[in-house]
Design a protein around this motif. Structure first.
Motif, mmCIF file in Angstrom:
data_model
loop_
_atom_site.group_PDB
_atom_site.id
_atom_site.type_symbol
_atom_site.label_atom_id
_atom_site.label_comp_id
_atom_site.label_asym_id
_atom_site.label_seq_id
_atom_site.Cartn_x
_atom_site.Cartn_y
_atom_site.Cartn_z
ATOM 1 N N HIS A 1 41.919 1.850 61.910
ATOM 2 C CA HIS A 1 42.284 3.230 62.233
ATOM 3 C C HIS A 1 41.007 4.050 62.359
ATOM 4 C CE1 HIS A 1 44.980 6.958 61.192
ATOM 5 N NE2 HIS A 1 44.223 7.142 62.262
ATOM 6 N N LEU A 2 40.831 4.683 63.514
ATOM 7 C CA LEU A 2 39.625 5.479 63.768
ATOM 8 C C LEU A 2 40.031 6.814 64.360
ATOM 9 C CD1 LEU A 2 36.540 5.762 63.977
ATOM 10 C CD2 LEU A 2 36.679 4.699 66.240
ATOM 11 N N ASN A 3 39.542 7.865 63.751
ATOM 12 C CA ASN A 3 39.803 9.227 64.240
ATOM 13 C C ASN A 3 38.467 9.892 64.513
ATOM 14 O OD1 ASN A 3 40.545 11.865 64.744
ATOM 15 N ND2 ASN A 3 42.057 11.950 63.101
ATOM 16 N N ILE A 4 38.177 10.163 65.763
ATOM 17 C CA ILE A 4 36.935 10.853 66.135
ATOM 18 C C ILE A 4 37.262 12.059 67.014
ATOM 19 C CG2 ILE A 4 35.291 8.964 65.895
ATOM 20 C CD1 ILE A 4 35.750 8.218 68.761
ATOM 21 N N ALA B 1 35.799 -1.407 72.217
ATOM 22 C CA ALA B 1 36.524 -2.646 72.514
ATOM 23 C C ALA B 1 36.023 -3.803 71.663
ATOM 24 C CB ALA B 1 36.385 -2.981 73.998
ATOM 25 N N LYS B 2 34.874 -3.639 71.002
ATOM 26 C CA LYS B 2 34.341 -4.699 70.157
ATOM 27 C C LYS B 2 34.995 -4.725 68.775
ATOM 28 C CE LYS B 2 29.853 -4.784 72.456
ATOM 29 N NZ LYS B 2 28.384 -4.724 72.294
ATOM 30 N N LEU B 3 35.948 -3.805 68.541
ATOM 31 C CA LEU B 3 36.663 -3.768 67.264
ATOM 32 C C LEU B 3 37.994 -4.487 67.462
ATOM 33 C CD1 LEU B 3 35.935 -0.047 66.322
ATOM 34 C CD2 LEU B 3 34.650 -2.099 65.662
ATOM 35 N N PRO B 4 38.081 -5.766 67.139
ATOM 36 C CA PRO B 4 39.259 -6.553 67.507
ATOM 37 C C PRO B 4 40.538 -6.148 66.785
ATOM 38 C CG PRO B 4 37.816 -7.833 66.074
ATOM 39 C CD PRO B 4 37.079 -6.572 66.406
ATOM 40 N N ARG B 5 40.431 -5.521 65.596
ATOM 41 C CA ARG B 5 41.627 -5.184 64.820
ATOM 42 C C ARG B 5 41.998 -3.714 64.907
ATOM 43 N NH1 ARG B 5 38.937 -9.161 62.042
ATOM 44 N NH2 ARG B 5 40.201 -10.995 61.484
ATOM 45 N N LEU B 6 41.352 -2.985 65.780
ATOM 46 C CA LEU B 6 41.650 -1.558 65.909
ATOM 47 C C LEU B 6 43.068 -1.372 66.455
ATOM 48 C CD1 LEU B 6 40.357 1.243 65.553
ATOM 49 C CD2 LEU B 6 39.739 1.158 67.979
ATOM 50 N N ARG B 7 43.894 -0.613 65.700
ATOM 51 C CA ARG B 7 45.284 -0.401 66.095
ATOM 52 C C ARG B 7 45.616 1.059 66.345
ATOM 53 N NH1 ARG B 7 44.379 -4.721 66.891
ATOM 54 N NH2 ARG B 7 45.323 -6.650 66.107
ATOM 55 N N GLU B 8 44.901 1.969 65.728
ATOM 56 C CA GLU B 8 45.163 3.403 65.917
ATOM 57 C C GLU B 8 43.851 4.102 66.246
ATOM 58 O OE1 GLU B 8 47.607 5.367 63.002
ATOM 59 O OE2 GLU B 8 48.380 3.446 62.277
ATOM 60 N N LEU B 9 43.901 4.917 67.280
ATOM 61 C CA LEU B 9 42.698 5.633 67.722
ATOM 62 C C LEU B 9 43.082 7.055 68.085
ATOM 63 C CD1 LEU B 9 39.701 5.696 68.606
ATOM 64 C CD2 LEU B 9 40.465 4.904 70.861
#
Length: 1493
Positions: free
Chosen positions: A167-170, A185-193
């Motif tokens: 989960h990343l919030n910017i 795109a290099k974050l393979p497990r990123l599910r929430e942005l």
């Protein structure tokens, strides 16, 4: 004491807030695991040592500037310090178990001191002052990161190692580039942005077009984007489909740009060839003359030598009389040879100058194209938010920008350089949505912050357009220009350098902007480091950006103060007027147009320095060149140079040198050799004495006799006709060979030349350097000097390295000394041109999936560019390492063959571009290969790809493929991309086997027939096609809309999108056109000479264009029923057509009728252009009543014998111009709207005419005026009331008048004029219902054999005569029973007139019992008299009796479904029922199938 007291109060308040007894803290403090502090205003953290087992601490809205006191809380797992005043991250070094850290709403400026917290899973740093993402590399377990509402502009690679981030919030930052998002795109497990959380302001990138599409394509694993659920498969597929379309579109545009470059290269090459014609011709002439003089000189010296020997021997009686010891001839020869060598040097310099000119222009074109390609790639990477528009003189903005450049150029500034003007070559308009939004936001915020209303109201006067030129000292011009176009101008601090200003430098003067570049180019030219050093103006070609600038509050630069915003706190920009010491006089002033439509201002040439880079918006990118009084390179010819432009002095000097004494005398040229000729030429007595042989300047192409000269050491065969050197082999003493100026295409054939030291093969036709060097390496091991110049090598830039790398002992190559360094480099390159372990380790990758990137590079190229090498090149790889390789990029490695790939069983993406590979071998074990690129090699066949069944993308551009092999393409079921441009492909036959193709690029080949387009019709998925550069494109008129019509699924053709209007226009022009290609498509082959029958029913044909007609010599039968023809069109040119069926069309005439129209449609324009359409060949006939004689028209279709025109809506027979079909024997016109029989005058051979089911009321006097041989006439189901004007039909035997309106028996009497009539049918007429017509007709027509389908027997004829006698003798009475004859109705015994007799009673009452028969009943055979050989016998083999014949014929011709009665020989009545059907079509013989209706 006071601080201690305050700390105690804080602890007490902390206990109260958490429900803890202060007094019991010593006892209960060790059991407390969670504390919360809200809105108390505490200045610091105290008392935590009392809670050693604390796991959760929450501190909200305190006055804390830094964290302290956590050293005694080693078990802390969750820490909240929010809405405080923290300046940094500190004091948590001992909290090694910390998993959640919330530090939002503080004043933290940097992410620091987190490296040791490897267990951290949640980190909130939102609402701080952070500008850079860093310090998170060690947080491998981090799952949630909140950096919203900071000042972050770049993401960079600082999150690459946080592989578990989910989960990343910017949100609420300043991220404006899609490139930054791509890094996520290099974050393979990123599910929430989150990039535009509702509680924060959106990042600028979120306001760009295709934002969500871009994110979802690069991060397909996302489940939630901002506030939207994007987990559905349909959303991901839609995003991926959109991106794929864009990539296909930009791939097409890039190829279009490359195609334009290829056109430019071809044009430059043509100019170069033209320019080389004269120098090459001069060089050949001088070389030929020089070698002749060398021969003469050699002979003269040999003669003198022999003469001296003879004198020494004392015997001079046998000396020739013309031998003289006078040195004058030899001196003259040497003088002339020296003069010729001088002219040769001159023309070789010309060659070099032309090569330099060509290389320079080619470099410029390549550079411009590369820049344009980079722009297109930038458009793709930014998903269209950065767009480049190349302008033309028709664009208003182009002319405005052009005028701006011209107005701000002052020739006086360039006087020292001899520059007189500036020429704008190209203007590109920059559309950058992000920069435009940034500029507008900055401008609006600045105006809103100004207190002075005057400033806000007059802000437009502070806008202007200024020039910016990249500083070559700092960066390459192209890279910086592209960066500015994408990212805008850099922060002023980046422009700061020793002696430079801390601001964005701009100028309103082109010269002032150009000064740094001019100085740099001159400095390098003076040092000889520039490729343009031979140009008098080394900075001739330039590039500048025109930017829109808001000056704001501007002030002049103060002398002595640095240009820095700190020195001018109230200024947005400063300016400096350029003085005389800068090369410009202060009194010069220039008019600067302000392109905002308001006012203009007069300012001097100035430099501007803008402190805020966001106030500078790049808008235009201009390529220009300076104009001088001289050519770019003074010695180089102009592009249009020809022999007529050659300096007269050159030609006179050439003539003078050639005319010098001694003048050469023509020598006889030898065509072959024998022993005598060899001895004579070598002036030897025996062959074994010949050591030097000069055969220069002959017409030899064979040297078989030379192989016996074992002692030969020097051989000269220049200026002959040799194509090979096979005869020069196994000559052990041969040291020197001059084979220049021949036609050698290969060196194969050279064998056993162990002593050859010098080989000259200049001015030949050698093309393959690797192949020739292989021959030399093997068979000429002692070669020292080799000259290969002026050959058409395929890759001339690689020839020298190729030769040096394989022919080791060379000391001189192309008359240039070979240094040790060059030789070693070439040998090393040759050694590295083999695929070995080191090569594979250095150029392979093991990624399981290709990176998701908006790039047009192949997957192999992209992986090798973006992914690090998985191997340590200094260590031995682990066992089985080859099986892990998935990508391999071996571009430009000098490979000659594919080898050592057997163990790459999991290879998926491979690229071998720019090598010397000639065969597709070595890939048999790479069965998982998906993408394969082999551009720019020497491949001649696709063999070797058949086993690659998973291949989806194949590129073979720039090879030597002659065809597309169907056997190979048929084995590639998943191939969706194929590119074979720049090959030698002559046909697209075989491409139909690649049924999965989406994209096909086959431009610049040799495809020239329209038939090839039909091979593509099997490719139902094809959306992009490139055929540009093939002869077909130039040969086929209306090529584009023709291809669009044939391939309706195309979305883009030759780099241009297919518009809807184009598709409609294509349908209008080419719809329904019958061409040889269409015939080939229907028949499955193109052997037109074998086609005898052509059946194309219901094919929507509207026009026939079977040209050339000679292709269809064997065609005899044509069936085009149920089409849309209005004329015979191109059918009239088919030479041997005999049977033509055009039923159910809209035929109006044999040839198209010309109508007066104000405007011609596209179809009519095309018809006029197509000769076979028939337009323009018809006279101005207005119908039969106004037309001239039939014989005035030229006969057509002389072989046509049978014509079917039923159901065409024909109303006027004369307009058909049937008289022109002079050999017609059978004509079928049933089912039309004909009211009058006419226009048959020229059909003198007509034997059968069918006019059933028309509207004919009467027969005219000229209806059958020429039908003297007509045998059969059908007029059933018309409106005839009388039978006049039949007398020309003297040969008529069968007449069918059923279902007309014949009222009176007297009309049948008129048939007596038909002397040959044997069959008549009048069923359904009134005359058959009101009278007993049969006896009367039988009596009148003595030769009649069949009436109404019933045979007229002898008994019936006798009975009719008896009835006639009874009528003549009313008193006679004959008993009815006595007069009954077998097979006939009983005679009426009453004395009654025949005309008044009724059939209603007697006939029906006398018939026997009814017999109902089906339509296929076999009836008793009746002789069928058919004299026309062109009529098909109906139902052959079915027996029919006389009583049934009429019914059969009637039903067959009229299609009536009502039952019909007839008589059997036994007297019974027969009721025969038939289904409704049209008349069976007639062909020439019974074996022909009738056309279906």
């Amino acid at each position: 004491m006071k601080q201690r007291h305050d700390d105690e109060d804080i602890i007490k308040e902390l206990c109260v807030a958490n429900g803890i007894s202060y007094e019991k803290i010593p006892l209960d403090g060790s059991s407390i695991t969670s504390l919360e502090i809200f809105f108390n205003g505490f200045p610091r953290i105290v008392g935590l040592s009392l809670f050693p087992k604390l796991c959760q601490l929450t501190i909200v809205s305190q006055n804390i500037s830094h964290i302290q006191g956590l050293e005694c809380c080693p078990l802390l797992r969750e820490l909240w310090v929010v809405e405080c005043q923290l300046k940094g991250i500190s004091g948590i070094q001992n909290c090694f178990h910390l998993q959640k850290l919330y530090l939002y709403d503080n004043q933290i400026a940097e992410i620091e001191n987190l490296q040791l917290h490897v267990n951290l899973q949640v980190l909130w740093l939102n609402n701080n002052c952070i500008t850079d993402i860093k310090g998170l590399d060690t947080l491998q377990k981090l799952r949630e990161l909140n950096l919203a509402d900071n000042n972050i502009e770049k993401i960079g690679h600082n999150l690459d190692l946080n592989k578990n981030l989910q989960h990343l919030n910017i949100s609420g930052n300043n991220i404006s580039s899609f490139k930054e998002l791509t890094l996520l795109a290099k974050l393979p497990r990123l599910r929430e942005l989150e990039l535009k959380d509702p509680q924060s302001s959106p990042n600028p990138v979120c306001l760009l077009c295709n934002y969500a599409t871009h994110v979802l394509y690069h991060m397909p694993g996302l489940q939630r984007l901002d506030t939207y659920d994007v987990s559905s498969k349909q959303v991901k597929e839609a995003a991926e489909g959109t991106v794929m379309k864009k990539m296909m579109y930009y791939n097409m545009r890039v190829r279009t740009a490359q195609r334009k470059l290829a056109e430019t290269q071809a044009s430059l090459m043509e100019q170069k060839k033209t320019m080389l014609e004269l120098p090459e011709e001069r060089i050949r002439a001088f070389s030929y003359a020089l070698k002749n003089l060398e021969c003469d000189l050699s002979e003269m010296q040999n003669s003198c030598r022999k003469s001296a020997l003879t004198e020494d021997s004392g015997d001079s009686s046998d000396l020739p009389a013309n031998i003289s010891h006078d040195p004058t001839p030899e001196h003259e020869l040497n003088c002339k040879m020296e003069a010729l060598r001088g002219r040769l040097k001159h023309w070789y310099r010309k060659l070099e100058e032309i090569e330099i000119w060509h290389a320079h222009n080619l470099s410029q074109a390549t550079s411009r194209n590369a820049f344009m390609v980079d722009c297109l790639l930038m458009e793709l990477e930014t998903v269209g938010n950065v767009r480049f528009e190349e302008g033309s003189t028709t664009d208003a903005w182009f002319m405005s920008c052009h005028d701006l450049v011209q107005s701000r150029f002052l020739a006086a500034d360039y006087t020292p350089h001899g520059i007189t003007g500036v020429k704008v070559n190209r203007i590109i308009r920059i559309h950058n949505r992000a920069l435009m939004l940034r500029f507008e936001d900055k401008l609006h915020s600045l105006l809103a912050s100004e207190e002075s209303p005057v400033f806000s109201q007059s802000y437009k006067r502070r806008l202007d357009f200024l020039f910016y030129v990249a500083d070559p000292e700092k960066t390459t011009e192209r890279n910086e220009m592209l960066h500015i176009a994408e990212e805008g101008f850099q922060n002023p601090e980046l422009y700061k350098a020793p002696g430079r200003e801390n601001a964005v430098p701009l100028s309103n003067s082109l010269f002032v902007s150009e000064q740094p570049r001019i100085e740099f180019a001159q400095r390098h030219a003076s040092q000889g480091n520039s490729t343009q050093s031979k140009d008098a103006v080394p900075f001739r070609y330039g590039q500048t950006i025109v930017a829109k600038v808001f000056f704001g509050r501007c002030f002049p630069v103060r002398e002595g103060d640095p240009v820095d915003s700190s020195c001018y706190p109230k200024a947005h920009s400063v300016y400096r007027t350029v003085h005389a010491e800068h090369g410009i006089h202060t009194e010069r002033s220039r008019s600067l147009q302000v392109h905002n439509g308001s006012t203009t201002s007069i300012l001097r040439q100035s430099q501007w320095f803008v402190f805020d880079h966001e106030l500078v918006l790049p808008e235009y990118l201009i390529d220009f060149e300076y104009i001088t009084q001289h050519q770019p390179q003074p010695a180089a010819p102009s592009p249009g140079m020809s022999t007529d432009h050659t300096a007269p002095n050159d030609m006179s000097l050439d003539d003078e040198a050639l005319r010098m004494d001694p003048v050469l005398k023509p020598r006889p040229k030898m065509l072959s050799l024998d022993e005598k000729i060899l001895l004579n030429v070598a002036r030897a007595n025996v062959l074994s004495q010949i050591t030097i042989l000069n055969l220069h300047g002959n017409s030899l192409n064979k040297l078989k006799e030379v192989s016996c000269l074992r002692a030969l050491r020097r051989l000269t065969i220049s200026f002959n006709e040799f194509t090979r050197l096979d005869d020069i082999s196994h000559m052990p003493n041969l040291e020197f060979v001059d084979a220049s100026h021949n036609h050698l295409v290969t060196l194969e054939g050279l064998r056993g030349l162990g002593q050859l030291r010098h080989l000259d093969v200049r001015w030949n036709k050698l093309t393959k350097a690797r192949k020739e060097t292989a021959v030399l390496r093997k068979h000429v091991p002692s070669l020292l000097k080799l000259d290969t110049r002026y050959n058409p090598w395929l890759r001339p830039e690689m020839v020298r390295m190729t030769i040096l790398g394989r022919v080791m002992g060379l000391t001189h190559l192309d008359d240039v000394l070979v240094t040790e360094d060059k030789a070693a480099a070439a040998i090393q390159r040759a050694a590295s041109s083999r695929i070995n372990q080191a090569c594979l380790l250095a150029h392979c990758r093991t990624d399981s999936e290709p990176p998701r990137s908006l790039s047009l590079l192949s997957a192999a190229q992209l992986l090798c560019q973006l992914s690090p090498s998985p191997w340590d090149l200094n260590r031995e790889p682990e066992p089985g390492w080859t099986a892990k390789i998935t990508a391999l990029n071996l571009d430009s490695q000098g490979l000659s063959r594919l080898s050592n790939l057997d163990k790459l069983i999991n290879l998926r993406w491979a690229s071998f571009n720019d090598n010397d590979i000639s065969k597709l071998e070595g890939l048999d074990n790479c069965l998982n290969l998906e993408e394969l690129s082999l551009d720019d090699n020497c491949i001649t066949s696709m063999d070797g790809l058949s086993k690659l069944c998973h291949l989806s993308k194949l590129s073979l551009n720039g090879n030597q493929l002659p065809c597309l092999e169907a056997s190979v393409l048929g084995q590639l079921p998943y191939l969706h991309f194929l590119s074979v441009e720049n090959n030698c492909i002559g046909s697209m036959s075989g491409i139909q086997r690649a049924r999965s193709l989406f994209e096909l690029y086959i431009g610049n080949n040799r495809i020239w027939t329209t038939r090839d387009i039909f091979h593509l019709k099997a490719l139902t998925n094809l959306v992009i096609l490139n055929l540009y550069g093939n002869p077909l494109v130039e040969k086929l008129e209306s090529y584009r809309i023709y291809v669009v019509f044939q391939l309706p699924s195309l979305k883009a053709l030759d780099g241009i999108a297919v518009e809807v209007t184009e598709s409609e226009n294509a349908k209008d022009v080419f719809g329904g056109r019958l061409t040889p290609d269409m015939v080939a498509e229907k028949l499955g082959h193109s052997n037109y000479s074998d086609v005898t029958d052509l059946d194309l029913q219901s094919s929507s044909i509207r026009m026939v264009d079977l040209t050339p007609a000679e292709l269809f010599q064997s065609l005899h039968h044509v069936n085009l029923e149920h089409n849309n023809l209005t004329s015979f069109s191109g059918l009239i040119y088919l030479p041997n057509i005999k049977v033509l069926c055009l039923n159910y069309n809209s035929i109006e005439s044999i040839l198209p009728r010309q109508r007066v129209q104000a405007h011609l449609t596209n179809r009519q324009i095309l018809y006029h252009k197509v000769s076979s359409s028939g337009y323009g060949q018809q006279g101005s006939s207005k119908g039969s009543r106004e037309a001239g004689p039939a014989d005035s028209l030229e006969p057509l279709m002389g072989s046509l014998e049978v014509l079917h025109l039923s159901h065409n809506g024909i109303s006027n027979m004369a307009n058909l111009q049937l008289s022109r079909l002079s050999n017609l024997k059978a004509l079928f016109l049933q089912g039309n709207e004909i009211s009058q029989v006419e226009g048959l005058e020229g059909l003198l051979c007509l034997r059968e005419l069918v006019l059933d089911k028309n509207r004919i009321k009467a027969l005219g006097q000229n209806s059958f005026i020429g039908q003297t041989v007509l045998v059969e006439l059908h007029l059933a189901e018309n409106r005839l009331r009388e039978l006049n004007h039949l007398d020309p039909l003297v040969e008529l035997r069968r007449l069918f008048l059923d279902m007309n309106k014949l009222q009176d028996i007297s009309e049948l009497d008129k048939l007596e004029v038909l002397p040959s009539l044997t069959e008549l049918s009048v069923i359904g007429n009134h005359v058959t219902r009101r009278s007993l017509h049969r006896p009367a007709v039988v009596l009148r027509l003595s030769r009649l054999q069949v009436l109404d389908g019933v045979t007229v027997t002898l008994d019936e004829r006798t009975r009719a005569e008896l009835l006639s006698t009874e009528t003549l003798c009313p008193g006679a009475s004959i008993p009815a029973l006595d007069m009954t004859l077998p097979g006939l109705l009983p005679l009426v015994s009453r004395n009654v007139a025949l005309r008044g007799m009724s059939l209603s009673g007697g006939l029906q009452n006398l018939l026997g019992h009814d017999v109902l028969l089906p339509c296929n009943v076999d009836l008793e055979t009746l002789p069928h008299h058919d004299t026309s050989k062109h009529k098909k016998q109906k139902h052959s083999g079915a027996a029919r009796t006389g009583p049934a014949e009429i019914t059969f014929r009637y039903i067959k011709r009229t299609g009536s479904s009502r039952p019909t009665t007839g008589l059997l020989p036994d007297g019974n009545r027969v009721v025969i029922t038939y289904p409704s059907q049209e008349q069976e079509s007639r062909f020439q013989n019974s074996s022909s199938k009738p056309p279906s209706t």
